[in-house]
Design a protein around this motif. Sequence first.
Motif, PDB file in Angstrom:
ATOM      1  N   LEU A  15       0.825  -1.212   0.000  1.00  0.00           N
ATOM      2  CA  LEU A  15       0.000   0.000   0.000  1.00  0.00           C
ATOM      3  C   LEU A  15       0.860   1.264   0.000  1.00  0.00           C
ATOM      4  CD1 LEU A  15      -2.930  -0.857   2.458  1.00  0.00           C
ATOM      5  CD2 LEU A  15      -2.988  -0.714  -0.033  1.00  0.00           C
ATOM      6  N   ALA A  16       2.013   1.232   0.647  1.00  0.00           N
ATOM      7  CA  ALA A  16       2.899   2.393   0.630  1.00  0.00           C
ATOM      8  C   ALA A  16       3.541   2.591  -0.740  1.00  0.00           C
ATOM      9  CB  ALA A  16       3.980   2.231   1.698  1.00  0.00           C
ATOM     10  N   LEU A  17       3.783   1.481  -1.456  1.00  0.00           N
ATOM     11  CA  LEU A  17       4.456   1.555  -2.749  1.00  0.00           C
ATOM     12  C   LEU A  17       3.499   1.851  -3.900  1.00  0.00           C
ATOM     13  CD1 LEU A  17       6.989   1.062  -4.545  1.00  0.00           C
ATOM     14  CD2 LEU A  17       6.360  -1.359  -4.552  1.00  0.00           C
ATOM     15  N   ALA A  18       2.290   1.283  -3.855  1.00  0.00           N
ATOM     16  CA  ALA A  18       1.389   1.307  -5.015  1.00  0.00           C
ATOM     17  C   ALA A  18       1.061   2.711  -5.524  1.00  0.00           C
ATOM     18  CB  ALA A  18       0.109   0.548  -4.685  1.00  0.00           C
ATOM     19  N   PRO A  19       0.710   3.698  -4.678  1.00  0.00           N
ATOM     20  CA  PRO A  19       0.353   5.019  -5.233  1.00  0.00           C
ATOM     21  C   PRO A  19       1.482   5.634  -6.054  1.00  0.00           C
ATOM     22  CG  PRO A  19      -0.352   4.850  -2.949  1.00  0.00           C
ATOM     23  CD  PRO A  19       0.501   3.657  -3.210  1.00  0.00           C
ATOM     24  N   GLY A  20       2.675   5.692  -5.518  1.00  0.00           N
ATOM     25  CA  GLY A  20       3.793   6.268  -6.266  1.00  0.00           C
ATOM     26  C   GLY A  20       4.121   5.474  -7.509  1.00  0.00           C
ATOM     27  N   MET A  21       4.025   4.151  -7.421  1.00  0.00           N
ATOM     28  CA  MET A  21       4.310   3.300  -8.570  1.00  0.00           C
ATOM     29  C   MET A  21       3.327   3.562  -9.702  1.00  0.00           C
ATOM     30  SD  MET A  21       6.351   0.907  -9.685  1.00  0.00           S
ATOM     31  CE  MET A  21       7.096   0.291  -8.171  1.00  0.00           C
ATOM     32  N   LEU A  22       2.042   3.628  -9.372  1.00  0.00           N
ATOM     33  CA  LEU A  22       1.022   3.817 -10.403  1.00  0.00           C
ATOM     34  C   LEU A  22       1.047   5.237 -10.960  1.00  0.00           C
ATOM     35  CD1 LEU A  22      -1.913   1.814  -8.774  1.00  0.00           C
ATOM     36  CD2 LEU A  22      -0.285   1.069 -10.519  1.00  0.00           C
ATOM     37  N   VAL A  23       1.323   6.236 -10.113  1.00  0.00           N
ATOM     38  CA  VAL A  23       1.330   7.624 -10.593  1.00  0.00           C
ATOM     39  C   VAL A  23       2.493   7.867 -11.541  1.00  0.00           C
ATOM     40  CG1 VAL A  23       1.659  10.024  -9.884  1.00  0.00           C
ATOM     41  CG2 VAL A  23       0.051   8.579  -8.652  1.00  0.00           C
ATOM     42  N   HIS A  24       3.705   7.445 -11.156  1.00  0.00           N
ATOM     43  CA  HIS A  24       4.849   7.729 -12.033  1.00  0.00           C
ATOM     44  C   HIS A  24       4.742   6.920 -13.321  1.00  0.00           C
ATOM     45  CE1 HIS A  24       7.229   4.016 -11.087  1.00  0.00           C
ATOM     46  NE2 HIS A  24       7.854   4.334 -12.194  1.00  0.00           N
ATOM     47  N   THR A  25       4.165   5.711 -13.254  1.00  0.00           N
ATOM     48  CA  THR A  25       3.941   4.941 -14.481  1.00  0.00           C
ATOM     49  C   THR A  25       2.862   5.591 -15.332  1.00  0.00           C
ATOM     50  OG1 THR A  25       4.567   2.906 -13.333  1.00  0.00           O
ATOM     51  CG2 THR A  25       3.363   2.672 -15.394  1.00  0.00           C
ATOM     52  N   GLY A  26       1.818   6.107 -14.681  1.00  0.00           N
ATOM     53  CA  GLY A  26       0.762   6.784 -15.425  1.00  0.00           C
ATOM     54  C   GLY A  26       1.261   8.021 -16.150  1.00  0.00           C
ATOM     55  N   VAL A  27       2.157   8.766 -15.523  1.00  0.00           N
ATOM     56  CA  VAL A  27       2.741   9.943 -16.180  1.00  0.00           C
ATOM     57  C   VAL A  27       3.511   9.522 -17.428  1.00  0.00           C
ATOM     58  CG1 VAL A  27       4.453  11.779 -15.933  1.00  0.00           C
ATOM     59  CG2 VAL A  27       2.813  11.337 -14.093  1.00  0.00           C
ATOM     60  N   ALA A  28       4.336   8.487 -17.293  1.00  0.00           N
ATOM     61  CA  ALA A  28       5.128   8.025 -18.436  1.00  0.00           C
ATOM     62  C   ALA A  28       4.242   7.481 -19.545  1.00  0.00           C
ATOM     63  CB  ALA A  28       6.121   6.951 -17.985  1.00  0.00           C
ATOM     64  N   VAL A  29       3.238   6.677 -19.189  1.00  0.00           N
ATOM     65  CA  VAL A  29       2.350   6.078 -20.186  1.00  0.00           C
ATOM     66  C   VAL A  29       1.491   7.144 -20.849  1.00  0.00           C
ATOM     67  CG1 VAL A  29       0.353   4.555 -20.464  1.00  0.00           C
ATOM     68  CG2 VAL A  29       2.331   3.797 -19.131  1.00  0.00           C
ATOM     69  N   GLY A  30       0.960   8.061 -20.047  1.00  0.00           N
ATOM     70  CA  GLY A  30       0.127   9.115 -20.612  1.00  0.00           C
ATOM     71  C   GLY A  30       0.894   9.986 -21.593  1.00  0.00           C
TER      72      GLY A  30
END
Length: 416
Positions: free
Chosen positions: A395-410
């Motif tokens: 839970l501590a890792l998931a938000p940062g992992m998904l946000v930085h991946t979302g920025v790159a993918v977007g």
Amino acid sequence: MNESVLSPSMLAVLATALGCGLLVGLDRERRKLRGPRRPLAGLRTFALTSVSGAAAMLSGQHALVAVGALLVVGLAVVAYLRNRTDDPGVTTEVALFLTYLIGVLCVVSLPLAAGLAVVLTALLTERETLHRFATEWLTPGEMRDGIILLTVVLIGLPLLPNRPLWGPVLNPQVIGQLLALLLALQSLAHLSRRLLAARQALALSSLASGFVSSTATVATLGMAVREGRGQPGAMAGAALISCVATLLQLLLVTAAVQAAWLPVLLWPSLAGALVALLWGAWLVRGAQLAPAGDAPAAGDVRMFSLRAAALIAALLTGIQAAVYGLSLWLGPKGMLAGTLLASLAELHSAVAAVMAATLPGDGQHPETTIALALVVHAASKCVNAGLTGGWRYALALAPGMLVHTGVAVGWLVWGR
């Protein structure tokens, strides 16, 4: 004398040999005593010994090289026997013989000889530091782990067969290298925490480990959380910092495999890396970490967990075997499925396969495939975190992992 020896490079060989001898001899000269207890070898002796080795080797007479080596050994024996100090030791005598060999090596490889001279001088200069490290700083547990790691690298790996057992996968040599790498990563992180301030050590060791395998770093940090050797928030921040190395390394792989993709992936990767770095640094900075010290509180602290490293190596190897099996089953049409499955463990090889087979903007929509690979890779790291470190770490890792991946993918899909 050979024709090649009569070239102008002979002067460079002798000059390098002289420089190496002076470098080593400078340290010995500084440590020499005066009067009747004065040792045999000093600055001039070391310089002449190195030049003698180079001159003997340049002559092309191997018997002369052997005679010179015997002469140096004889001088070393005489120096030891006439030493009247309370703790004579043999460091200077061994260094004198090695200096002769460095002179001989100058004819074979100048860079190697110069590097060996620098290493020898560093070992001689840092005598007190090395003694304190061995007798006071290093714990018994760390000593045992160091022996295990050296055994795996120096004895175990050379004995493993270097041939795949199934197609290109399940190579015992590669599996052994992966296990050794995981043990080395854990050891690096442990020693960094003792040598540096806690936050600096955690961040820097995770960034360095990420260039080798961010997936393995996430799992290693998760095992540290499960075993009570780290807080979930701090370890999650370090895991995000390792993802910075993943995206930067993706650009290096892109430049090497298919440079046409570099303009497409440059800004998405840099943007995602920046978000991961800031988010990870914020998590690490906000955690309460114990300060690093010269010695651990417990007298038998271990540098790594062999069981944890073996489990991670088995997981990554199993995924590679599954990818190969899927490619055999689906054939050429399985590129998308194989890429996504490979992304579960290793992003770079999966994306490299896409870039090698396609160009940006073609009809197969490779950008979408790469974007999906990034998403799957991020999701696999979150699952990996939950399996290795528990739900708090995930839970501590998931938000940062998904946000930085979302920025790159977007940016990759819609930002061009």
